[in-house]
Scaffold this active site. Sequence first.
Site, short mmCIF file in Angstrom:
data_model
loop_
_atom_site.label_atom_id
_atom_site.label_comp_id
_atom_site.label_asym_id
_atom_site.label_seq_id
_atom_site.Cartn_x
_atom_site.Cartn_y
_atom_site.Cartn_z
N ASP A 100 0.85 -1.20 0.00
CA ASP A 100 0.00 0.00 0.00
C ASP A 100 0.89 1.25 0.00
O ASP A 100 1.95 1.25 -0.62
CB ASP A 100 -0.89 -0.08 1.26
CG ASP A 100 -2.19 0.70 1.15
OD1 ASP A 100 -2.12 1.90 0.93
OD2 ASP A 100 -3.25 0.09 1.29
N HIS A 153 -3.51 6.34 3.46
CA HIS A 153 -4.27 5.16 3.07
C HIS A 153 -3.72 3.89 3.72
O HIS A 153 -4.47 3.10 4.31
CB HIS A 153 -4.20 5.06 1.54
CG HIS A 153 -5.12 4.07 0.92
ND1 HIS A 153 -4.78 2.75 0.76
CD2 HIS A 153 -6.38 4.21 0.43
CE1 HIS A 153 -5.79 2.13 0.16
NE2 HIS A 153 -6.77 2.98 -0.04
N SER A 159 -11.34 -0.47 -0.47
CA SER A 159 -10.06 -0.52 0.22
C SER A 159 -10.24 -0.63 1.72
O SER A 159 -9.36 -1.12 2.42
CB SER A 159 -9.27 0.77 -0.02
OG SER A 159 -8.73 0.76 -1.28
C1 LIG Z 1 -6.22 -4.18 1.81
O1 LIG Z 1 -6.67 -4.26 0.53
C2 LIG Z 1 -7.46 -3.19 0.17
C3 LIG Z 1 -8.14 -3.46 -1.12
O2 LIG Z 1 -7.40 -4.06 -2.07
C4 LIG Z 1 -6.59 -2.00 0.13
O3 LIG Z 1 -7.19 -0.90 -0.43
C5 LIG Z 1 -6.12 -1.75 1.51
O4 LIG Z 1 -5.24 -0.70 1.50
C6 LIG Z 1 -5.42 -2.95 2.06
N1 LIG Z 1 -5.19 -2.90 3.46
C7 LIG Z 1 -4.07 -3.29 4.01
C8 LIG Z 1 -4.09 -3.52 5.47
O5 LIG Z 1 -3.09 -3.49 3.34
#
Ligand SMILES: *[C@@H]1O[C@H](CO)[C@@H](O)[C@H](O)[C@H]1NC(C)=O
Length: 804
Positions: A151, A226, A592
């Site tokens: 991410d 995010h 997400s």
């Molecule tokens: C998990 O996956 C979602 C959707 O693909 C994403 O947007 C989100 O950032 C992710 N969360 C983590 C904990 O990596």
Amino acid sequence: MGSYNIYLRIILSLFLLLITFLPEAVHGSKKCYIVYLGAHSHGPTPTSLDMEAATYSHYDLLSSVMGSHEKAEKAMIYSYNKHINGFAAMLEEEEAAQIAKKQNVVSVFLSKEHKLQTTRSWDFLGLRRNAKNTAWQKGRYGENTIIANIDTGVWPESKSFRDTGYGPIPSKWRGGNACQLDRVPTSAKNLCNRKLIGARFFSEVFEATNGKVNPKERTARDLQGHGTHTLSTAGGNFVPGAHVFAVGNGTAKGGSPRARVVAYKVCWSRTDENSCHDGDILRAIDQAISDGVDIINLSVGGRQGVTAQDVFTDGVSLGTFHAISNNILCVASAGNDGPDPGTVINGAPWIFTIGASTIDRDFTSTLTYSDGRKIIGGSLSVTLPPDQAFDFILATDGKLANATINDAKLCRPGTLDPAKVKGKVVNCVREGNIKSVAESLEAKYAGAMGMALENQRKQGKTISDEAHMVPSVGYHPGPPSPRPDPNSRPPKPPHHHSMQNSYYDVITAAAPPSPSLTVKLSPAKTVIGRKPAPVMASYSSRGPNKIQPSILKPDVIAPGVNILAAYSLGTSPSTLLQDTRRFEFNVLQGTSMSSPHVSGIAGLLKTLHPTWSPAAIKSAIMTTATTRDNTNRPIQDAFDNDLANSFDYGSGHVQPDLAIEPGLVYDLHLIDYLNFLCASGYNQQLISTLNFNRTFLCKGTHNVNDLNYPSITLPHLGLDQVTVSRTLTNVGPPGTYNVTAKLDGSKVTVVPNSLTFTKLYEKKTFKVIVQASSVIQRYKYQFGELVWSDGKHRVRSPITVRRR
Ligand SMILES: *[C@@H]1O[C@H](CO)[C@@H](O)[C@H](O)[C@H]1NC(C)=O
Ligand SMILES: *[C@@H]1O[C@H](CO)[C@@H](O)[C@H](O)[C@H]1NC(C)=O
Ligand SMILES: *[C@@H]1O[C@H](CO)[C@@H](O)[C@H](O)[C@H]1NC(C)=O
Ligand SMILES: *[C@@H]1O[C@H](CO)[C@@H](O)[C@H](O)[C@H]1NC(C)=O
Ligand SMILES: *[C@@H]1O[C@H](CO)[C@@H](O)[C@H](O)[C@H]1NC(C)=O
């Protein structure tokens, strides 16, 4: 073999993609390509010698085309030498084409760019802190599960990642102490700990294609919020006093609050957008496999508008295939491009694909017009003095002379005239499904006191609350709209129950606002216990699955609307540069936000059942999901108030307390996925490369329908009967399960109709025979279900068929 044209098309597209991608590249300019060679023959635990040898062979291959080792060295970006076999390099189009012709090269494709698409949500899922017999308690809060996030990185100082009370890092962690978080590496105190056990960044492909990242920002530190938000939703500690503007005050929690977490940063900001490249994602996945993580939550999917991805030419589907081959569950979002049909991304059967729905909490605020009408909408911002009336103006009436009506309506930058808008509450139409703070920024620049943010039709009744720049309320303006394309959508049965007193009637009780009125806006308050909930978020991407129509997607839904979780202090709540606010917590929207809820639940299952395969964990979550809301009625769709169906929610809304003890599971292993690829028409030699380069024989007896998936989808049903086979594994006490099956317009027979399991992990196979009736309309999807029950457990699979 599957007799499906679509699969022949897939084989063809394998080659066509090479051809269609190449002309895209500007002649004479180098672009980043991924050269994919399958899985390493060195197997899952390479030595450093193995990895060196692999890298050497990559340079060899590259030099053979570029003419010299020097040139190869200059072109190479990454050599994937651990689990994924291949490399990323800057190549001319002709060079890429030449490499594609070499022996043992599976595919060559442009590194595509992907975009990134809580407090209350866990209570809503039935998980309460310290309560007995919940999935949390039984799953020991996810202790010792390692959840990785690919991410925007992590904000390590967040309380969600403190390690007070944590024991040593589990020995299965092979990632050492790589903690790339300090801006000045040498001055460094280690910002990782026993909770946040690792942090790395991968930026080479981003930098090769977008230019250098500011050296100070070459870190896994989250400067976009995010990644921190999603990682804390999946595995963050309990943190009391989490709120935004005092709204939603409560304890922020991760789904696996005792899990260890790792951040791999691959998404980099470019102006206001995030950009994540296939090449960097593959490198991160290769690392995560090598580091020994249990669950990868992937925040990226296909680009908007690109929903059909080929297995061998898409970084995400390739990378996740390697992860699952190494026993790692990959959870990813369905996308935020709903409600149009066929918009779901991440459609491969080895990905756990999650859609978004509401919870029973809202942040609401009332807009009262001087003519007495009221709108109850969603709000999450500082408030106006509640008793003061302000002039109300439509953005189109307050526009600058040089702005178009359409731009002004959406309150795009530079469209509002301060002379007209100053001191008023301005009505803007929401543009982005999940992000719209730029609109309140424009309102603020024009001197508006407040903003009413009106949903467009496609946004239905999903009110996304954001930390706006001026006091704001979001609302839905009127009655539901018809489906965008009724012919390509399954018809939904009319719902019989009254909608009176429901959330949506209240929230939408208004005609479009008229000018020359004054308005008052009440402060936002937190409302808990909304009914009905969950409701499908209108923006959650929908089936059918375009690339693999025999696999129903999304798999499940989970909370994704107005989710409060930890945030990065490295950016503003809106991520806009002009916004100077900094929040420890923030409310975000989207699939997400829903996928880390599922990663968190999977973490609990992994802790309780460490030997279960990723597919078994996924099956447990899918077969125990519900298609009913908190009024015990079928889940509705916020888009049109109609009933949602399997293309919207897959198997349904997750229920962690049931998922933790599913009774039976539909299990899958590498060989099953390889057989699925055989049945999908891929050639045996390509498939062997995925099998650690060991010859894999496609036996010709496998049918795509027979992949042991926890849902059944037959998109090309004729009038002949079709038989599908499935195998159940007992993971509960011994018992006898009886089946019930129903399907609109078709006859379904299950043989045998009762299965008795006497021991743990015993397997039993059954057949489902589907006979479509000649009266059902062709090309229309029909929905049904198959349920095995021993009186205690209910193991449910949705059935979706379409007559050809
Ligand atoms: C998990 O996956 C979602 C959707 O693909 C994403 O947007 C989100 O950032 C992710 N969360 C983590 C904990 O990596
Ligand atoms: C949040 O709740 C806690 C505990 O009830 C309280 O102490 C705190 O003051 C509240 N914070 C806000 C901003 O309302
Ligand atoms: C209109 O003109 C103003 C300056 O008068 C400028 O700031 C603004 O960006 C322009 N808007 C558009 C949409 O061109
Ligand atoms: C895979 O096996 C083939 C045949 O044994 C061999 O020629 C090839 O080099 C191997 N590929 C890799 C990537 O190990
Ligand atoms: C399954 O069916 C058998 C035979 O009809 C019946 O005796 C039994 O009670 C059923 N079991 C459950 C759990 O419904």
